[in-house]
Design a protein around this motif. Structure first.
Motif, mmCIF file in Angstrom:
data_model
loop_
_atom_site.group_PDB
_atom_site.id
_atom_site.type_symbol
_atom_site.label_atom_id
_atom_site.label_comp_id
_atom_site.label_asym_id
_atom_site.label_seq_id
_atom_site.Cartn_x
_atom_site.Cartn_y
_atom_site.Cartn_z
ATOM 1 N N SER A 1 0.797 -1.509 -0.255
ATOM 2 C CA SER A 1 -0.103 0.095 0.068
ATOM 3 C C SER A 1 1.190 1.126 -0.331
ATOM 4 C CB SER A 1 -0.548 -0.300 1.224
ATOM 5 O OG SER A 1 -0.445 0.500 2.426
ATOM 6 N N ILE A 2 2.058 0.888 0.231
ATOM 7 C CA ILE A 2 3.053 2.634 0.235
ATOM 8 C C ILE A 2 4.079 2.384 -0.533
ATOM 9 C CG2 ILE A 2 2.245 3.256 3.187
ATOM 10 C CD1 ILE A 2 4.997 2.047 3.510
ATOM 11 N N LEU B 1 10.720 7.382 1.465
ATOM 12 C CA LEU B 1 11.128 6.664 2.972
ATOM 13 C C LEU B 1 10.701 5.849 3.455
ATOM 14 C CD1 LEU B 1 13.505 7.010 4.395
ATOM 15 C CD2 LEU B 1 12.392 9.530 5.397
ATOM 16 N N PRO B 2 9.131 6.040 4.019
ATOM 17 C CA PRO B 2 7.907 4.785 4.821
ATOM 18 C C PRO B 2 8.147 3.814 3.625
ATOM 19 C CG PRO B 2 7.269 7.351 4.062
ATOM 20 C CD PRO B 2 8.141 7.591 3.154
ATOM 21 N N TYR B 3 8.293 3.912 3.261
ATOM 22 C CA TYR B 3 8.678 2.503 2.266
ATOM 23 C C TYR B 3 9.865 1.794 3.099
ATOM 24 C CZ TYR B 3 8.555 -1.304 -0.948
ATOM 25 O OH TYR B 3 9.269 -2.844 -1.746
ATOM 26 N N GLU C 1 3.154 7.172 8.160
ATOM 27 C CA GLU C 1 4.132 7.627 7.411
ATOM 28 C C GLU C 1 3.668 7.942 5.847
ATOM 29 O OE1 GLU C 1 8.298 9.435 7.229
ATOM 30 O OE2 GLU C 1 8.043 8.029 8.753
ATOM 31 N N GLY C 2 3.200 6.975 4.994
ATOM 32 C CA GLY C 2 3.376 6.419 3.700
ATOM 33 C C GLY C 2 2.083 6.592 3.864
ATOM 34 N N SER C 3 1.017 6.588 4.127
ATOM 35 C CA SER C 3 0.015 5.930 4.025
ATOM 36 C C SER C 3 -1.001 7.634 3.278
ATOM 37 C CB SER C 3 -1.489 6.082 4.672
ATOM 38 O OG SER C 3 -1.366 7.541 5.548
ATOM 39 N N PRO C 4 -1.669 7.899 1.855
ATOM 40 C CA PRO C 4 -1.730 8.558 1.212
ATOM 41 C C PRO C 4 -2.516 9.804 1.505
ATOM 42 C CG PRO C 4 -2.684 7.102 0.150
ATOM 43 C CD PRO C 4 -2.593 6.581 1.462
ATOM 44 N N ARG C 5 -2.682 9.983 3.013
ATOM 45 C CA ARG C 5 -3.397 10.823 3.535
ATOM 46 C C ARG C 5 -3.073 11.437 3.996
ATOM 47 N NH1 ARG C 5 -7.915 8.975 7.421
ATOM 48 N NH2 ARG C 5 -9.072 8.099 5.813
ATOM 49 N N THR C 6 -1.000 10.326 4.890
ATOM 50 C CA THR C 6 -0.667 11.772 5.940
ATOM 51 C C THR C 6 0.260 12.096 4.302
ATOM 52 O OG1 THR C 6 -0.221 9.413 6.687
ATOM 53 C CG2 THR C 6 1.600 11.529 7.157
ATOM 54 N N LEU C 7 0.667 11.878 3.456
ATOM 55 C CA LEU C 7 1.987 12.002 2.605
ATOM 56 C C LEU C 7 0.727 13.091 2.088
ATOM 57 C CD1 LEU C 7 3.083 9.418 0.320
ATOM 58 C CD2 LEU C 7 4.127 10.179 1.954
ATOM 59 N N ALA C 8 -0.583 13.606 1.659
ATOM 60 C CA ALA C 8 -1.465 14.368 1.242
ATOM 61 C C ALA C 8 -0.797 16.008 1.863
ATOM 62 C CB ALA C 8 -2.518 14.349 1.291
#
Lengths: 353, 345
Positions: free
Chosen positions: B204-205, B294-296, B337-344
């Motif tokens: 997912s990330i 980086l999260p990945y 950290e890598g979830s789309p919501r956090t990245l947005a």
């Protein structure tokens, strides 16, 4: 706290997260589709999409669900007469609209009833229901031969399938985000299958790791900036319909730019595996494979570099899927199937070398 | 993955190398000529030969000491081409601003003894950052982390010709991870559900495509123990796995090893967290781009380490559990950290 407990705690923590929306169940989809089979819905929403091709036919429509296998898709068939059939595909995600857009692009780019290589004519998309409506296609699926259909020839049909695929890959269409290699090779799914397979059959660990090592070396040689084309994404014999004057390919849900070898490898893998499982004449299946690859690679030669890699990887997926169940399939017992998979991986890895 | 040379092959090679590399005649005929302007008097002093790293890999690290103060290091490789390739890369870096006259540097490459696949270099000045993090003052540890980040940013903006680029599949390391995990679940199938769930999370990330972000130099073993701090200078050793890859990989490895070492030594995790954060903040301050994955890579390293720890019988059970939970938390954190919501956001 013991090892199991720690593992359990971690599992609970991870399982609680919603990584992807849960798929809607078959029953829920079927319930939803019931509305689309009512006279009122057909008259108010389907009929206006038919335009002129009804040609004065009365609108005595018979609607039925023809596919609902739990994949989050349901297919409906609307029969308006012997030569007038519509299909509607119900989606639970954004892929329906995407498939409609792709279909319109392909249709207007020449994959229509004026040419030999076609797709189903997209008639409309009902966004309030995530329902894609398209016209039926002429001909018989190539895969019908494995059900005993004699009107289809596997070798010439495979050649036609190669021509259609080359036409798609040589088109200038470019829609959607490019596939990453880990997605087109399904590496993450491979990881989960590998876990299930090795947990269920630990005695196969060495064999699996040896194959994995070879595949790792082969995938490592895939260059980052190799040419991508517009791919189908689910290219196999059940999706190719053959008629005297047309070859039509259905199921365009997964079209996107990717490595051209992805489609060719999937076609070859499924064709050969089905032939083997069904006890089909493997010499004929080999001739069909050669006809497909020769025809296709003559027009898309750049796919040859990565074809063996994709082919081997897709067969490895099948091997892992079978390994975890260890079940006989169709006319073959599991031991024969396992040997077939290993031989196919070896054959694929040698391809183009 | 299966080893290309067997353990006994490597053992035989190492025994032969040790006899050769410590031989006085070899030292005077092959090593002395590479030492440049070092006076004969210093060389004439009794030389000492010591193997300082000799794990079950295809290489050895050794030290030649002349008298009480002068020493050089050697790396002997089983692979015939690695010594000269590594020397070429180090020489290129040395020429491009990583010489001893720079505050960000590497050990000076002295030459290659082809007959022994031996690369010779001077030592790095200073103290390993890992020692400072483990036992030094927190201010020194934070300052060291900032220097490490600066060194890495400089390194990643350097161009070295002729280097191999990691392919997209190599970059994401999914098959390497799958191989490691296959061994775990074959032995401990009860962990399958957890590891499958983690695979889903990792996917997912995963990076969004083959070509994002642009590839840069990757050290490959960028960890606190390889960063030597001397005042305001940072020297980085172990320059041998260099290739082109995603810039986030070295950043992720540095943070991962920092926390892993802390957990293994039963150190203070809050301190390790703080030093890692300082390192990443300094990196981002100097280089705004390139860390989208980086999260990945953090999650990947945490998952791989967790899988290995699950079947590690050498560590005491309580500590093993504690370390497993730490990796699990690291994985969770990276996913968030890598979830789309956090990245947005």
């Amino acid at each position: 706290m013991g090892g199991y407990e720690a593992s359990f705690m971690m599992s609970q923590s991870l399982v609680g997260r919603s990584i992807s929306p849960p798929p809607q169940g078959k029953e829920a989809l079927a319930q939803k589709a019931a509305e689309f089979m009512t006279t009122e819905f057909i008259e108010s929403r389907i009929r206006p999409l038919c335009g002129s091709f009804l040609n004065g036919n009365s609108f005595d429509c018979v609607a039925e669900i023809i596919q609902n296998t739990g994949t989050g898709r349901l297919t409906l068939k609307y029969s308006l007469g012997p030569d007038c059939v519509l299909f509607a595909k119900l989606y639970v995600d954004e892929l329906g609209l995407r498939c409609y857009d792709v279909s319109r692009t392909l249709w207007s780019s020449g994959f229509n009833d004026a040419g030999r290589y076609r797709i189903p004519e997209p008639l409309g998309f009902l966004p309030d229901h995530c329902l894609l409506v398209m016209r039926g296609v002429p001909g018989t699926p190539l895969g019908a031969i494995f059900d005993g259909e004699n009107s289809v020839d596997l070798v010439s049909g495979s050649r036609e399938a190669a021509e259609w695929l080359a036409a798609l890959h040589r088109s200038a269409i470019c829609s959607g985000s490019p596939d990453s290699d880990w997605d087109s090779l399904k590496l993450f799914r491979l990881g989960t299958r590998l876990i299930k397979a090795c947990a269920a059959r630990p005695e196969k660990l060495d064999m699996v790791r040896e194959l994995l090592d070879k595949l790792d070396q082969r995938t490592s040689s895939l260059k980052e900036n190799r040419p991508f084309v517009f791919t189908h994404g689910r290219y196999h014999h059940d999706h190719v319909f053959l008629a005297a004057n047309a070859t039509t390919v259905i199921d365009l849900d997964r079209c996107r730019p990717s490595d051209p070898a992805k489609d060719a490898a999937e076609f070859v893998r499924v064709l050969r595996l089905t032939a083997f499982k069904e006890g089909f004449d493997m010499e004929r299946a080999q001739r069909a494979t050669s006809a497909f690859l020769d025809t296709y690679l003559a027009k898309v030669p750049e796919a040859a570099d990565s074809l063996g890699c994709y082919w081997a990887m897709y067969v490895f997926h099948s091997l892992l899927g079978g390994l975890k169940k260890g079940r006989n399939k169709a006319k073959k017992n599991w031991e024969d199937l396992e040997q077939f998979y290993v031989n196919e991986i070896t054959l694929a890895l040698d391809f183009g070398r | 993955m299966t080893q290309k040379s067997t353990r006994s092959d490597r053992q035989a090679w190492k025994e032969g190398q040790m006899a050769l590399l410590g031989n006085a005649e070899f030292v005077s005929q092959q090593i002395f000529p590479l030492l440049g302007d070092v006076s004969d008097d210093r060389l004439a002093a009794a030389s000492e030969f010591e193997v300082i790293r000799n794990k079950l890999s295809s290489r050895m690290t050794l030290r030649y000491r002349f008298g009480s103060t002068f020493e050089v290091f050697g790396k002997a490789y089983h692979d015939a081409s690695l010594a000269s390739e590594t020397h070429r890369t180090m020489a290129d870096l040395w020429e491009q601003g990583f010489s001893s006259s720079s505050s960000m540097n590497i050990p000076e490459p002295l030459g290659v003894v082809s007959a022994a696949n031996l690369l010779l270099m001077r030592g790095a000045q200073g103290v390993p950052l890992s020692d400072i993090i483990a036992a030094g003052g927190i201010d020194d540890a934070l300052a060291g982390a900032r220097l490490a980040a600066r060194w890495l940013v400089k390194f990643q903006s350097t161009t070295v010709s002729g280097l191999r680029a990691e392919s997209p599949c190599e970059k994401v390391e999914v098959l390497k991870l799958a191989d490691a995990i296959a061994k775990v679940v074959a032995e401990l199938p009860e962990h399958s559900a957890l590891l499958i769930e983690m695979f889903h999370g990792l996917r997912s990330i995963s990076p969004s495509g083959n070509s994002s972000p642009p590839l840069v130099l990757m050290h490959g073993q960028f960890r606190p123990a390889h960063v030597f701090i001397h005042g305001t200078q940072a020297a980085v050793i172990d320059i041998e796995k260099i290739c082109l890859s995603d810039p986030a990989k070295d950043v992720a490895r540095f943070c991962h090893v920092l926390k892993k070492t802390c957990a293994e030594l039963a150190g203070e995790m809050a301190r390790a967290e703080r030093v890692a954060r300082e390192f990443v903040d300094e990196y981002r301050r100097l280089n705004h781009q390139g860390l989208e994955n980086l999260p990945y890579f953090k999650a990947l390293l945490a998952m791989k380490a967790l899988a290995k720890m699950l079947k590690n019988h050498k560590v005491e059970e309580n500590q093993r559990q504690m370390i497993c939970l730490m990796y699990s938390a690291e994985f969770e954190h990276a996913l968030k950290e890598g979830s789309p919501r956090t990245l947005a956001a």
